[in-house]
Design an enzyme around this catalytic site. Structure first.
Site, short mmCIF file in Angstrom:
data_model
loop_
_atom_site.label_atom_id
_atom_site.label_comp_id
_atom_site.label_asym_id
_atom_site.label_seq_id
_atom_site.Cartn_x
_atom_site.Cartn_y
_atom_site.Cartn_z
N LYS A 276 -7.32 16.87 -19.26
CA LYS A 276 -8.25 17.22 -20.34
C LYS A 276 -8.83 15.97 -21.00
O LYS A 276 -9.98 15.96 -21.45
CB LYS A 276 -7.50 18.06 -21.37
CG LYS A 276 -8.41 18.55 -22.47
CD LYS A 276 -7.77 19.58 -23.31
CE LYS A 276 -8.74 20.04 -24.38
NZ LYS A 276 -8.12 20.94 -25.34
N LYS B 117 -10.36 22.46 -28.51
CA LYS B 117 -9.65 23.36 -27.60
C LYS B 117 -10.64 24.20 -26.78
O LYS B 117 -10.29 24.73 -25.75
CB LYS B 117 -8.74 24.31 -28.39
CG LYS B 117 -7.69 23.62 -29.26
CD LYS B 117 -6.60 23.01 -28.43
CE LYS B 117 -5.52 22.35 -29.29
NZ LYS B 117 -4.70 21.40 -28.52
N LEU C 13 -0.32 12.40 -26.57
CA LEU C 13 0.21 13.42 -25.65
C LEU C 13 -0.90 13.76 -24.66
O LEU C 13 -1.93 14.31 -25.03
CB LEU C 13 0.64 14.65 -26.46
CG LEU C 13 1.67 14.33 -27.57
CD1 LEU C 13 1.91 15.55 -28.44
CD2 LEU C 13 2.97 13.82 -26.98
N ASN C 14 -0.68 13.40 -23.41
CA ASN C 14 -1.73 13.48 -22.39
C ASN C 14 -1.27 14.29 -21.17
O ASN C 14 -1.60 13.96 -20.04
CB ASN C 14 -2.11 12.04 -21.97
CG ASN C 14 -3.27 12.00 -21.01
OD1 ASN C 14 -4.27 12.70 -21.19
ND2 ASN C 14 -3.16 11.19 -19.96
N GLY C 15 -0.50 15.34 -21.44
CA GLY C 15 0.05 16.12 -20.32
C GLY C 15 -0.83 17.28 -19.88
O GLY C 15 -0.58 17.89 -18.85
N ASN D 257 -1.85 14.70 -30.45
CA ASN D 257 -2.47 15.28 -29.26
C ASN D 257 -3.75 14.50 -28.96
O ASN D 257 -4.53 14.22 -29.87
CB ASN D 257 -2.86 16.75 -29.52
CG ASN D 257 -1.65 17.61 -29.84
OD1 ASN D 257 -0.52 17.13 -29.83
ND2 ASN D 257 -1.87 18.87 -30.14
#
Length: 504
Positions: A123, A392, A109-111, A247
């Site tokens: 990110k 994060k 997941l690279n949004g 993720n």
């Protein structure tokens, strides 16, 4: 009070509510049609798919009221529905592990953007270890697998309109790697005004003043956008059977051969369509979604769905002992079947935002793990904490850059020199929030092998070769500055006051 609230509070006035709802849906439909007319011809089909998807989501949003779970029906999952990882690992691996691996696709997941860490752009392009970015480490891991087992495991990136362009530019540098890389885009949905519930956007553009009018609708969008991109069918055509989704900022989410083998060769002969990796909660994880039994199915419950009166119970470590790592293994054929039946049911997450101009909007999102209840024969696997290593904040970044971990073929493992396998608790203050500030404040990353707890607040810098052990608290009050001298060893110390070390 918005007019929707007024309508909802009319007791016994369900007909009135229904009329209001239909009028609202009609207004939204008209607004979306107006927006669609502004799409250039080459983007028309794509935009239409996005806006249709949004309309479906909006329709469901108007139907649902209040928290979407009935607390009385929530039960602990039955013993056999969450398997300990040790049991799955104990089965060992078959000789033909290469042919099993060839059925796998890795999806990241690279949004997301690096904004929360003070970085521009995706990110996944932030450097995390020896100049390597999240994306570099991912590619290295999969290349290592393909070389070791002589396989062809592809990498698929789910980008958003925020990350797509920058990511594609960087992908050229992997053209010589032994990893096929595909990308597809998440949908692009319009944010809606919190009062009127109408879209903020007036046309399809997402530059200039329209930048904030659009959003990617959460990772639950993976099913529809993967299917719509045509990539799902392509991969099924190539004989792929499972995706491993995680993720991109979870450095612990590496391909696990034991879990893959359990999926492909289940002990009872019945394959799982959906496996969620969960891990034991610690005090730091009170907000994570948890697996429950609900109406006879495994169901992911997020904190946002819990009625206010039960939030403390939800956070308790004793009743709900595990949380979702968002490492998921999902059958491609099942995704195709459910998507074609329009049968993937995910609760709507209502995410309120305030735009730069002060306008209050809401964005409707869904979460990938929430679909677990739509799949057959779902399973939770309770994995070691090492498979959940999300970055994060810069506090997380300090941990993964330090000597607590060693890097091998793109995978981080806890150093054998650390005597206890738990990760220290690190809290860096607001002077460290942005990556560039954080890097400026550490001349080199301290030795943290024996650290339990680090709190740093205020204007603090660290010289070279500092060693931190036990509990270390460093607090520079407003207007003061503390420079920890090179080579300092701090063991169970509280440092406060003012300490300046200047070059002579």
């Amino acid at each position: 009070i918005t007019f929707l609230d007024k309508a909802m509070s009319q007791d016994g006035a369900s007909q009135f509510q229904e009329v209001i709802r239909q009028e609202l849906e009609l207004s939204v439909k008209k607004e979306l049609e107006k927006i669609l007319t502004t799409a250039p011809s080459h983007e028309f089909e794509h935009t239409k798919k996005d806006l249709d998807g949004f309309r479906k989501l909006f329709h469901r949003f108007l139907q649902e009221k209040g928290p979407s779970v009935d607390w009385g029906k929530i039960q602990r999952p039955p013993e056999d529905s969450i398997q300990p990882y040790e049991k799955i690992k104990a089965r060992g691996l078959p000789d033909n592990i290469s042919s099993v691996l060839n059925k796998l696709v890795v999806v990241k997941l690279n949004g997301g953007l690096g904004t929360s860490m003070g970085c521009k752009g995706p990110k996944s392009l932030i450097g995390v270890r020896n100049e390597n970015t999240f994306l570099d480490l991912t590619v290295q891991q999969i290349e290592h697998l393909n070389k070791t087992y002589n396989t062809d495991v592809p990498l698929v990136l789910m980008n958003s309109f925020n990350t797509d362009e920058d990511t594609k530019k960087i992908l050229q540098k992997y053209s010589h790697c032994r990893v096929k890389i595909y990308t597809f885009n998440q949908s692009r949905y319009p944010r809606i005004n919190k009062e009127s519930l109408l879209p903020v956007a007036k046309d399809v553009s997402y530059s200039g003043e329209n930048t904030e009018a659009w959003y990617p609708p959460g990772h639950g969008d993976i099913y529809a956008s993967f299917y719509n991109s045509g990539l799902l069918d392509t991969l099924i055509g190539e004989g792929k059977e499972y995706i491993f989704v995680s993720n991109i900022d979870n450095l612990g989410a590496t391909v696990d051969l034991y879990i893959l083998n359990h999926l492909m060769n289940p002990p009872n002969g019945k394959r799982c369509e959906f496996v969620m990796e969960v891990t034991n909660k610690t005090r730091a994880d009170v907000k994570g979604g948890t697996l429950t039994q609900y109406e006879g199915k495994l169901r992911l419950v997020e904190i946002a769905q819990v009625p206010k009166a039960h939030v403390d119970e939800f956070k308790s470590v004793s009743k709900f002992k595990i949380f979702n790592t968002n490492n998921l293994w999902i059958s491609l054929a099942a995704v195709k079947r459910l998507q074609e039946q329009n049968a993937i049911d995910m609760e709507i997450i209502v995410n309120p935002k305030t735009l730069d101009g002060g306008l209050n909007v809401i964005q409707l999102e869904t979460a990938v793990g929430a679909a677990i209840k739509s799949f057959e024969n779902s399973l939770g696997i309770n994995v070691p904490r090492s498979r959940f290593l999300p970055v994060k904040t810069t506090s997380d970044l300090l941990l993964v850059m330090s000597n607590l971990y060693s890097l091998n073929a793109g995978s981080l493992t806890m150093s054998e020199k650390r005597e206890f396998p738990t990760v220290p608790l690190v809290k860096l203050g607001s002077s460290f929030t942005k990556v560039q500030d954080y890097l400026r404040r550490f001349e080199s990353i301290p030795d943290m092998l024996e650290l339990d707890h680090l709190t740093v607040s205020g204007d603090v810098t660290f010289g070279k070769n500092v060693s931190l052990k036990g509990t270390v608290i460093i607090i520079a009050n407003h207007g003061d500055r503390i420079d920890i001298p090179p080579g300092a060893v701090l063991e169970n110390k509280i440092v406060s006051g003012n300490l300046r070390i200047l070059d002579h």
